[in-house]
Design an enzyme around this catalytic site. Structure first.
Site, PDB file in Angstrom:
ATOM      1  N   CYS A   1      25.244  71.411  94.848  1.00  0.00           N
ATOM      2  CA  CYS A   1      26.187  70.884  95.852  1.00  0.00           C
ATOM      3  C   CYS A   1      26.032  71.566  97.208  1.00  0.00           C
ATOM      4  CB  CYS A   1      27.635  71.024  95.364  1.00  0.00           C
ATOM      5  SG  CYS A   1      27.994  70.083  93.874  1.00  0.00           S
ATOM      6  N   ARG A   2      26.511  72.803  97.329  1.00  0.00           N
ATOM      7  CA  ARG A   2      26.593  73.445  98.653  1.00  0.00           C
ATOM      8  C   ARG A   2      25.254  73.963  99.167  1.00  0.00           C
ATOM      9  NH1 ARG A   2      31.103  77.506  96.769  1.00  0.00           N
ATOM     10  NH2 ARG A   2      29.917  77.130  94.865  1.00  0.00           N
TER      11      ARG A   2
HETATM   12  P1  4NP Z   1      27.623  74.348  93.772  1.00  0.00           P
HETATM   13  O1  4NP Z   1      28.738  73.531  92.964  1.00  0.00           O
HETATM   14  O2  4NP Z   1      27.762  75.794  93.357  1.00  0.00           O
HETATM   15  O3  4NP Z   1      28.027  74.123  95.210  1.00  0.00           O
HETATM   16  O4  4NP Z   1      26.301  73.740  93.420  1.00  0.00           O
HETATM   17  C1  4NP Z   1      28.836  73.569  91.561  1.00  0.00           C
HETATM   18  C2  4NP Z   1      27.944  72.846  90.807  1.00  0.00           C
HETATM   19  C3  4NP Z   1      28.058  72.856  89.423  1.00  0.00           C
HETATM   20  C4  4NP Z   1      29.056  73.583  88.819  1.00  0.00           C
HETATM   21  C5  4NP Z   1      29.942  74.313  89.584  1.00  0.00           C
HETATM   22  C6  4NP Z   1      29.832  74.300  90.961  1.00  0.00           C
HETATM   23  N1  4NP Z   1      29.170  73.564  87.393  1.00  0.00           N
HETATM   24  O5  4NP Z   1      30.109  74.174  86.884  1.00  0.00           O
HETATM   25  O6  4NP Z   1      28.331  72.950  86.734  1.00  0.00           O
END
Ligand code: 4NP
Length: 155
Positions: A16-17
């Site tokens: 995501c981020r």
């Molecule tokens: P990210 O968001 O850290 O911005 O990529 C997430 C993506 C997946 C998960 C948590 C946050 N997950 O729990 O799978």
């Protein structure tokens, strides 16, 4: 063009981020004619080898940027030697990155939004559990930080 910047963006899942931060920085650096070595990773290994979240793909595509070829990767010890700058999206990840850092790391490790004087200490909140509007907010934050980072490397 010289090789001036080697930057790694880090979140939890790398879907995501941090892929959006990578995309925003690549675009800003390209526009500025800055040669960069850039990647993104997660502190967790949940999404290794996976493309970004469909909402991240849509968010980048809406700005004319294709990130469908990005693949999830987990932070590794060699990243601390390969990158001069490591930016964490939030405090949890910052803590985890620092805990993984070897003694001879060359990377400077900080929060991404510390690049913005009025956002010092702030986190790029996790948009994973929300809707598309959360991803627009993420884009706004990471692209502001990317612009500040390009300025820093240009100076
Ligand atoms: P990210 O968001 O850290 O911005 O990529 C997430 C993506 C997946 C998960 C948590 C946050 N997950 O729990 O799978």
């Amino acid at each position: 063009m010289s090789h001036t910047a080697s930057v790694l963006f880090v979140c939890l899942g790398n879907i995501c981020r941090s892929p959006l931060a990578e995309a925003a920085f690549r675009a800003a650096a390209d526009e500025a004619g800055l040669d960069v070595h850039v990647d993104s990773v997660g502190t967790a290994g949940y999404h290794i080898g996976e493309p970004p979240d469909p909402r991240s793909i849509r968010t980048a595509a809406a700005r004319g940027i294709d990130i469908t070829h990005y693949r999830g990767r987990q932070l590794q010890t060699r990243d601390f030697h390969e990158f001069t700058h490591i930016f964490a999206m939030d405090q949890d990840n910052l803590r985890n990155i620092k805990a993984c850092a070897p003694d001879d790391a060359i990377a400077e490790i900080s929060l991404l939004l510390d690049l913005l004087p009025d956002r010092t200490g702030d986190e790029v909140g996790d948009p994973y559990y929300g809707g598309d509007d959360g991803f627009d907010r993420t884009w706004a934050e990471v692209s502001d930080a990317a612009a500040a980072l390009v300025k820093l490397f240009e100076d």
